[in-house]
Write a protein that holds these residues in place. Sequence first.
Motif, PDB file in Angstrom:
ATOM      1  N   ARG A  16      18.388  23.676 -11.507  1.00 18.73           N
ATOM      2  CA  ARG A  16      19.409  24.628 -11.073  1.00 18.73           C
ATOM      3  C   ARG A  16      20.819  24.045 -11.125  1.00 18.73           C
ATOM      4  NH1 ARG A  16      15.132  26.155  -8.680  1.00 18.73           N
ATOM      5  NH2 ARG A  16      14.900  25.737  -6.534  1.00 18.73           N
ATOM      6  N   ASP A  17      20.952  22.767 -10.830  1.00 21.08           N
ATOM      7  CA  ASP A  17      22.286  22.148 -10.868  1.00 21.08           C
ATOM      8  C   ASP A  17      22.839  22.133 -12.294  1.00 21.08           C
ATOM      9  OD1 ASP A  17      22.259  21.689  -8.122  1.00 21.08           O
ATOM     10  OD2 ASP A  17      21.387  19.678  -8.355  1.00 21.08           O
ATOM     11  N   ALA A  18      21.996  21.805 -13.249  1.00 17.67           N
ATOM     12  CA  ALA A  18      22.431  21.790 -14.650  1.00 17.67           C
ATOM     13  C   ALA A  18      22.739  23.206 -15.139  1.00 17.67           C
ATOM     14  CB  ALA A  18      21.368  21.147 -15.527  1.00 17.67           C
ATOM     15  N   LEU A  19      21.924  24.178 -14.741  1.00 22.43           N
ATOM     16  CA  LEU A  19      22.180  25.557 -15.125  1.00 22.43           C
ATOM     17  C   LEU A  19      23.472  26.073 -14.518  1.00 22.43           C
ATOM     18  CD1 LEU A  19      18.589  27.066 -14.812  1.00 22.43           C
ATOM     19  CD2 LEU A  19      19.919  26.754 -16.916  1.00 22.43           C
ATOM     20  N   PHE A  20      23.719  25.715 -13.253  1.00 26.58           N
ATOM     21  CA  PHE A  20      24.963  26.144 -12.593  1.00 26.58           C
ATOM     22  C   PHE A  20      26.167  25.514 -13.281  1.00 26.58           C
ATOM     23  CE2 PHE A  20      28.245  25.566  -9.297  1.00 26.58           C
ATOM     24  CZ  PHE A  20      28.532  26.897  -9.054  1.00 26.58           C
ATOM     25  N   ALA A  21      26.065  24.241 -13.636  1.00 28.99           N
ATOM     26  CA  ALA A  21      27.170  23.579 -14.334  1.00 28.99           C
ATOM     27  C   ALA A  21      27.429  24.232 -15.686  1.00 28.99           C
ATOM     28  CB  ALA A  21      26.865  22.091 -14.502  1.00 28.99           C
ATOM     29  N   ALA A  22      26.370  24.560 -16.403  1.00 27.62           N
ATOM     30  CA  ALA A  22      26.529  25.215 -17.709  1.00 27.62           C
ATOM     31  C   ALA A  22      27.139  26.602 -17.550  1.00 27.62           C
ATOM     32  CB  ALA A  22      25.183  25.302 -18.416  1.00 27.62           C
ATOM     33  N   ALA A  23      26.689  27.338 -16.547  1.00 32.19           N
ATOM     34  CA  ALA A  23      27.209  28.691 -16.320  1.00 32.19           C
ATOM     35  C   ALA A  23      28.677  28.666 -15.933  1.00 32.19           C
ATOM     36  CB  ALA A  23      26.388  29.393 -15.239  1.00 32.19           C
ATOM     37  N   THR A  24      29.034  27.800 -14.998  1.00 34.09           N
ATOM     38  CA  THR A  24      30.434  27.763 -14.556  1.00 34.09           C
ATOM     39  C   THR A  24      31.351  27.264 -15.669  1.00 34.09           C
ATOM     40  OG1 THR A  24      30.085  25.596 -13.527  1.00 34.09           O
ATOM     41  CG2 THR A  24      29.934  27.526 -12.094  1.00 34.09           C
ATOM     42  N   SER A  25      30.870  26.322 -16.459  1.00 34.37           N
ATOM     43  CA  SER A  25      31.668  25.837 -17.581  1.00 34.37           C
ATOM     44  C   SER A  25      31.905  26.951 -18.598  1.00 34.37           C
ATOM     45  CB  SER A  25      30.966  24.649 -18.253  1.00 34.37           C
ATOM     46  OG  SER A  25      31.634  24.273 -19.428  1.00 34.37           O
ATOM     47  N   ALA A  26      30.858  27.671 -18.948  1.00 34.69           N
ATOM     48  CA  ALA A  26      30.979  28.749 -19.929  1.00 34.69           C
ATOM     49  C   ALA A  26      31.853  29.881 -19.400  1.00 34.69           C
ATOM     50  CB  ALA A  26      29.598  29.265 -20.311  1.00 34.69           C
ATOM     51  N   VAL A  27      31.670  30.246 -18.134  1.00 39.01           N
ATOM     52  CA  VAL A  27      32.495  31.313 -17.557  1.00 39.01           C
ATOM     53  C   VAL A  27      33.960  30.879 -17.534  1.00 39.01           C
ATOM     54  CG1 VAL A  27      33.003  32.566 -15.422  1.00 39.01           C
ATOM     55  CG2 VAL A  27      30.648  32.390 -16.224  1.00 39.01           C
ATOM     56  N   GLY A  28      34.224  29.637 -17.164  1.00 39.96           N
ATOM     57  CA  GLY A  28      35.597  29.139 -17.153  1.00 39.96           C
ATOM     58  C   GLY A  28      36.236  29.157 -18.531  1.00 39.96           C
TER      59      GLY A  28
END
Length: 99
Positions: free
Chosen positions: A59-71
Amino acid sequence: MLLAHAATLAKARSSIAALADHARTVEASSAYERALIELDWLHGDHAPALDTSGLTDDRDALFAAATSAVGQLATYDVDPLHVELLLAALAGAVALDEP
């Protein structure tokens, strides 16, 4: 929509969908789904398909990927306020997903 924009959007959508699939509670899963709906709303009907195959279960890696892509979406003329609101929605969903 440029190819780079579509790839970034696909990464964001796929990561958020995977977070919803791996959420610990129904409330957290629903919060991720609402964030995904908000992301789709921002782009209308021009959203690439989800591809969660091969994504990690972390979940931590998925959250990092999601927030990076959204940003990164702000670099493709997505309203920065909507980007910030979406990031806040993701942070709220993660807070619900804590053990």
